[in-house]
Design a protein around this motif. Structure first.
Motif, PDB file in Angstrom:
ATOM      1  N   ALA A 128       1.159  -1.161  -0.151  1.00 27.48           N
ATOM      2  CA  ALA A 128      -0.061  -0.061  -0.083  1.00 27.48           C
ATOM      3  C   ALA A 128       0.677   1.368  -0.016  1.00 27.48           C
ATOM      4  CB  ALA A 128      -1.185  -0.061   1.065  1.00 27.48           C
ATOM      5  N   TYR A 129       2.400   0.906   0.617  1.00 23.93           N
ATOM      6  CA  TYR A 129       2.800   2.247   0.150  1.00 23.93           C
ATOM      7  C   TYR A 129       3.285   2.922  -1.131  1.00 23.93           C
ATOM      8  CZ  TYR A 129       6.754   5.362   2.883  1.00 23.93           C
ATOM      9  OH  TYR A 129       7.354   6.775   2.714  1.00 23.93           O
ATOM     10  N   ALA A 130       3.660   2.411  -1.074  1.00 21.78           N
ATOM     11  CA  ALA A 130       3.760   2.105  -2.750  1.00 21.78           C
ATOM     12  C   ALA A 130       3.121   3.582  -3.717  1.00 21.78           C
ATOM     13  CB  ALA A 130       3.952   0.690  -3.831  1.00 21.78           C
ATOM     14  N   LEU A 131       2.524   3.635  -3.460  1.00 22.72           N
ATOM     15  CA  LEU A 131       1.201   5.139  -4.004  1.00 22.72           C
ATOM     16  C   LEU A 131       2.164   5.543  -3.698  1.00 22.72           C
ATOM     17  CD1 LEU A 131      -1.770   4.489  -5.374  1.00 22.72           C
ATOM     18  CD2 LEU A 131      -0.972   2.351  -4.049  1.00 22.72           C
ATOM     19  N   THR A 132       3.025   6.497  -2.905  1.00 27.37           N
ATOM     20  CA  THR A 132       3.545   7.113  -1.578  1.00 27.37           C
ATOM     21  C   THR A 132       4.479   7.946  -2.809  1.00 27.37           C
ATOM     22  OG1 THR A 132       3.624   9.038  -0.089  1.00 27.37           O
ATOM     23  CG2 THR A 132       5.189   6.825  -0.234  1.00 27.37           C
ATOM     24  N   PHE A 133       4.934   6.985  -2.740  1.00 23.54           N
ATOM     25  CA  PHE A 133       6.413   7.346  -4.231  1.00 23.54           C
ATOM     26  C   PHE A 133       6.123   8.328  -5.633  1.00 23.54           C
ATOM     27  CE2 PHE A 133       8.261   2.928  -2.992  1.00 23.54           C
ATOM     28  CZ  PHE A 133       8.887   4.041  -2.194  1.00 23.54           C
ATOM     29  N   PHE A 134       5.098   8.455  -6.220  1.00 27.72           N
ATOM     30  CA  PHE A 134       4.141   8.162  -7.027  1.00 27.72           C
ATOM     31  C   PHE A 134       2.865   9.550  -7.033  1.00 27.72           C
ATOM     32  CE2 PHE A 134       6.046   4.622  -7.848  1.00 27.72           C
ATOM     33  CZ  PHE A 134       6.924   4.762  -8.475  1.00 27.72           C
ATOM     34  N   HIS A 135       1.941   9.727  -5.906  1.00 28.05           N
ATOM     35  CA  HIS A 135       0.840  10.236  -5.653  1.00 28.05           C
ATOM     36  C   HIS A 135       0.878  10.963  -4.732  1.00 28.05           C
ATOM     37  CE1 HIS A 135      -0.643   8.725  -9.328  1.00 28.05           C
ATOM     38  NE2 HIS A 135      -0.306   7.299  -8.630  1.00 28.05           N
ATOM     39  N   GLU A 136       0.485  12.442  -4.541  1.00 28.67           N
ATOM     40  CA  GLU A 136      -0.152  13.263  -3.570  1.00 28.67           C
ATOM     41  C   GLU A 136      -1.161  11.951  -2.632  1.00 28.67           C
ATOM     42  OE1 GLU A 136       1.170  15.697  -1.946  1.00 28.67           O
ATOM     43  OE2 GLU A 136       3.001  15.685  -3.151  1.00 28.67           O
ATOM     44  N   LEU A 137      -1.494  11.862  -1.156  1.00 31.07           N
ATOM     45  CA  LEU A 137      -2.481  11.050  -1.194  1.00 31.07           C
ATOM     46  C   LEU A 137      -3.134  11.450   0.028  1.00 31.07           C
ATOM     47  CD1 LEU A 137      -0.494   7.900  -0.354  1.00 31.07           C
ATOM     48  CD2 LEU A 137      -1.843   8.377  -2.318  1.00 31.07           C
ATOM     49  N   THR A 138      -4.617  11.353  -0.054  1.00 32.27           N
ATOM     50  CA  THR A 138      -4.733  11.711   1.997  1.00 32.27           C
ATOM     51  C   THR A 138      -5.600  10.821   2.706  1.00 32.27           C
ATOM     52  OG1 THR A 138      -7.264  12.100   0.743  1.00 32.27           O
ATOM     53  CG2 THR A 138      -5.714  14.023   0.236  1.00 32.27           C
ATOM     54  N   PHE A 139      -5.566  11.376   3.633  1.00 32.54           N
ATOM     55  CA  PHE A 139      -5.305  10.143   4.544  1.00 32.54           C
ATOM     56  C   PHE A 139      -6.987  10.369   5.346  1.00 32.54           C
ATOM     57  CE2 PHE A 139      -0.977   9.915   3.410  1.00 32.54           C
ATOM     58  CZ  PHE A 139      -0.899   9.227   3.342  1.00 32.54           C
ATOM     59  N   PRO A 140      -7.461   9.416   5.969  1.00 31.98           N
ATOM     60  CA  PRO A 140      -6.910   7.769   5.754  1.00 31.98           C
ATOM     61  C   PRO A 140      -7.493   8.014   4.129  1.00 31.98           C
ATOM     62  CG  PRO A 140      -9.414   7.803   6.982  1.00 31.98           C
ATOM     63  CD  PRO A 140      -8.521   9.211   6.855  1.00 31.98           C
ATOM     64  N   HIS A 141      -7.870   6.380   3.875  1.00 31.46           N
ATOM     65  CA  HIS A 141      -8.072   6.013   2.307  1.00 31.46           C
ATOM     66  C   HIS A 141      -8.107   4.236   2.660  1.00 31.46           C
ATOM     67  CE1 HIS A 141      -3.726   6.295   1.767  1.00 31.46           C
ATOM     68  NE2 HIS A 141      -3.545   5.291   0.672  1.00 31.46           N
ATOM     69  N   LEU A 142      -8.776   4.373   1.272  1.00 33.29           N
ATOM     70  CA  LEU A 142      -8.957   2.869   1.278  1.00 33.29           C
ATOM     71  C   LEU A 142      -7.905   1.755   0.428  1.00 33.29           C
ATOM     72  CD1 LEU A 142     -10.984   0.611   2.209  1.00 33.29           C
ATOM     73  CD2 LEU A 142     -12.369   0.642   0.293  1.00 33.29           C
ATOM     74  N   ALA A 143      -6.724   1.103   1.017  1.00 28.33           N
ATOM     75  CA  ALA A 143      -6.473   0.581   0.029  1.00 28.33           C
ATOM     76  C   ALA A 143      -7.185  -0.751  -0.434  1.00 28.33           C
ATOM     77  CB  ALA A 143      -4.843   0.076   0.641  1.00 28.33           C
ATOM     78  N   LEU A 144      -6.953  -1.294  -1.825  1.00 28.80           N
ATOM     79  CA  LEU A 144      -7.217  -2.593  -2.071  1.00 28.80           C
ATOM     80  C   LEU A 144      -6.000  -3.091  -2.733  1.00 28.80           C
ATOM     81  CD1 LEU A 144      -8.816  -4.938  -3.581  1.00 28.80           C
ATOM     82  CD2 LEU A 144      -8.278  -4.160  -5.407  1.00 28.80           C
ATOM     83  N   VAL A 145      -5.678  -4.303  -2.002  1.00 30.92           N
ATOM     84  CA  VAL A 145      -3.851  -4.810  -1.682  1.00 30.92           C
ATOM     85  C   VAL A 145      -4.317  -6.235  -2.579  1.00 30.92           C
ATOM     86  CG1 VAL A 145      -1.923  -5.773  -0.840  1.00 30.92           C
ATOM     87  CG2 VAL A 145      -3.156  -3.793  -0.136  1.00 30.92           C
ATOM     88  N   VAL A 146      -4.392  -5.936  -3.771  1.00 27.89           N
ATOM     89  CA  VAL A 146      -4.286  -7.953  -4.123  1.00 27.89           C
ATOM     90  C   VAL A 146      -3.207  -8.172  -5.385  1.00 27.89           C
ATOM     91  CG1 VAL A 146      -4.605  -6.057  -6.294  1.00 27.89           C
ATOM     92  CG2 VAL A 146      -6.193  -8.313  -5.982  1.00 27.89           C
ATOM     93  N   SER A 147      -2.602  -9.572  -4.587  1.00 23.99           N
ATOM     94  CA  SER A 147      -2.095 -10.046  -4.351  1.00 23.99           C
ATOM     95  C   SER A 147      -1.959 -11.504  -5.126  1.00 23.99           C
ATOM     96  CB  SER A 147      -0.261  -9.699  -3.799  1.00 23.99           C
ATOM     97  OG  SER A 147      -0.591 -10.484  -2.488  1.00 23.99           O
ATOM     98  N   GLY A 148      -0.928 -12.343  -5.293  1.00 16.29           N
ATOM     99  CA  GLY A 148      -0.715 -14.245  -5.289  1.00 16.29           C
ATOM    100  C   GLY A 148      -1.370 -14.390  -4.254  1.00 16.29           C
ATOM    101  N   GLY A 149      -1.021 -14.103  -2.630  1.00 13.49           N
ATOM    102  CA  GLY A 149      -0.931 -14.393  -1.305  1.00 13.49           C
ATOM    103  C   GLY A 149      -2.455 -13.536  -1.132  1.00 13.49           C
ATOM    104  N   HIS A 150      -2.949 -12.564  -1.131  1.00  9.93           N
ATOM    105  CA  HIS A 150      -3.783 -11.867  -0.499  1.00  9.93           C
ATOM    106  C   HIS A 150      -4.547 -10.967  -1.535  1.00  9.93           C
ATOM    107  CE1 HIS A 150      -0.319 -12.497   2.500  1.00  9.93           C
ATOM    108  NE2 HIS A 150      -2.000 -12.690   3.312  1.00  9.93           N
TER     109      HIS A 150
END
Ligand code: KG4
Ligand code: ZN
Length: 333
Positions: free
Chosen positions: A116-138
């Motif tokens: 979920a942290y990866a977004l901060t390298f590329f975008h201005e984020l506001t908090f709180p926000h909803l993260a969808l984490v979708v991978s091979g394990g989760h």
């Protein structure tokens, strides 16, 4: 502050150097795909052994690309959970050795928070926000607050979305990792050629389920074989992909709506999927929600996110000692 990030949670050996939680000075991901390909999935024993062979050269490469040495490193951040135990312990042992011999602070990072942290390298984020984490394990949705703490809202009751795509790819003999192969192949197919189930799409709970979809595809393929029907493979994978992505978009959007959160971030390997990006863009345009993705190489496993999140943890004195060990799971409560 330069943090050395290390991630060996699954089958990618990764190291990175990140400055002040924000500037990625280097990121190296040594893929093990070629060693797992013939088995159609990750073989934990092989992953662990390959991490052992690759970890030192990967860390050295990350330092070299940043044009730094260990003398320039101010802290070490390593994934300690969740993941394959035999894989996690290799990164943890390397991180502990560097921290101990160099007398550097060590911090343990949750792999899912890292995605979920990866977004901060590329975008201005506001908090709180909803993260969808979708991978091979989760597959999960979580509220992310300004300290990057994660409160899990919905999670899969069985298979992860990426796991479902990987298994379907295996059933069709398309190769590994399946999600990426299906993404490419689906571009040549019709997503409405076949209707596959969308598990729990209408369920009021925020949770997900993908094992029923996997079984539906298995039965569909068996029936075709019995009846000597040979559907156009791109049509099959496009239709399966559509079902998976439809569920992710509809359920995540509903959860954000229920929680009154207007920003959705999407991360984890499946976030690289081009159709998922399209469907979320349509939904965002229709509803006014803001939906953000990192570039594909920051969706899949990488240690830059550990280096980034590790900076905040070290600043908050969330430190780990030499007793640090890997944990296969995290609580979904
Ligand atoms: O985040 P990740 O690299 O590792 C885990 O933490 O699991 O995610 C790997 C998953 C695999 O299931 C892979 O098939 C999937 O991400 N994946 C994709 C794409 N690229 C990787 N799924 C759909 N479309 C893609 N382009
Ligand atoms: Zn991951």
């Amino acid at each position: 502050m330069n943090i050395l990030g290390i991630d060996t949670s699954c089958d990618d050996t990764s190291a990175a150097v990140v400055q002040d939680g924000q500037k990625v000075l280097s990121m190296v991901v040594t893929s093990q795909d070629q060693f797992h390909q013939k088995y159609g999935g990750v073989v934990p024993e092989i992953a662990s052994r390959k991490h052992l062979e690759l970890i030192i050269v990967t860390i050295q490469e990350a330092l070299d690309r940043a044009q730094l040495t260990l003398d320039d490193i101010d802290g070490v951040a390593v994934t300690d959970r969740p993941g394959l135990i035999g894989s996690l312990v290799v990164g943890i042992a390397a991180a502990k050795s560097i921290a101990y011999t160099r007398q550097l602070p060590l911090t343990a990072v949750n792999h899912l928070q890292g995605h979920a942290y990866a977004l901060t390298f590329f975008h201005e984020l506001t908090f709180p926000h909803l993260a969808l984490v979708v991978s091979g394990g989760h597959t999960l949705t979580a509220i992310i607050d300004q300290d990057w703490r994660m409160t899990i809202i919905g999670h899969t009751r069985d298979d992860a979305a990426g796991e479902c795509l990987d298994k379907v790819s295996k059933m069709l003999d398309l190769g590994y990792p399946g999600g990426k192969i299906i993404d490419q192949m689906a571009k040549k197919g019709n997503p409405n050629a076949f209707t596959f189930p969308r598990p729990m799409i209408k369920d009021p709970s925020p949770h997900f389920s993908f094992s029923g979809l996997k079984t539906a595809v298995k039965v569909f393929l068996e029936n075709n074989e019995k009846n000597k029907i040979e559907p156009f493979p791109p049509d099959v994978v496009a239709s399966v992909q559509e079902a998976v992505m439809d569920v992710l978009v509809v359920k995540t959007h509903k959860t954000a709506q229920d929680l009154n959160l207007s920003l959705i971030t999407v991360s984890g390997g499946v976030a690289a999927n081009s159709r998922l990006r399209e469907l979320f863009a349509h939904k965002a345009a229709a509803t006014g929600f803001r939906v953000l993705f990192p570039p594909p190489e920051f969706c899949t496993d990488n240690a830059a996110v550990m280096g980034g999140l590790g900076f905040h943890q070290i600043r908050n004195h969330e430190l780990a000692g030499l007793e640090l060990n890997g944990k296969a799971r995290v609580s979904m409560k």
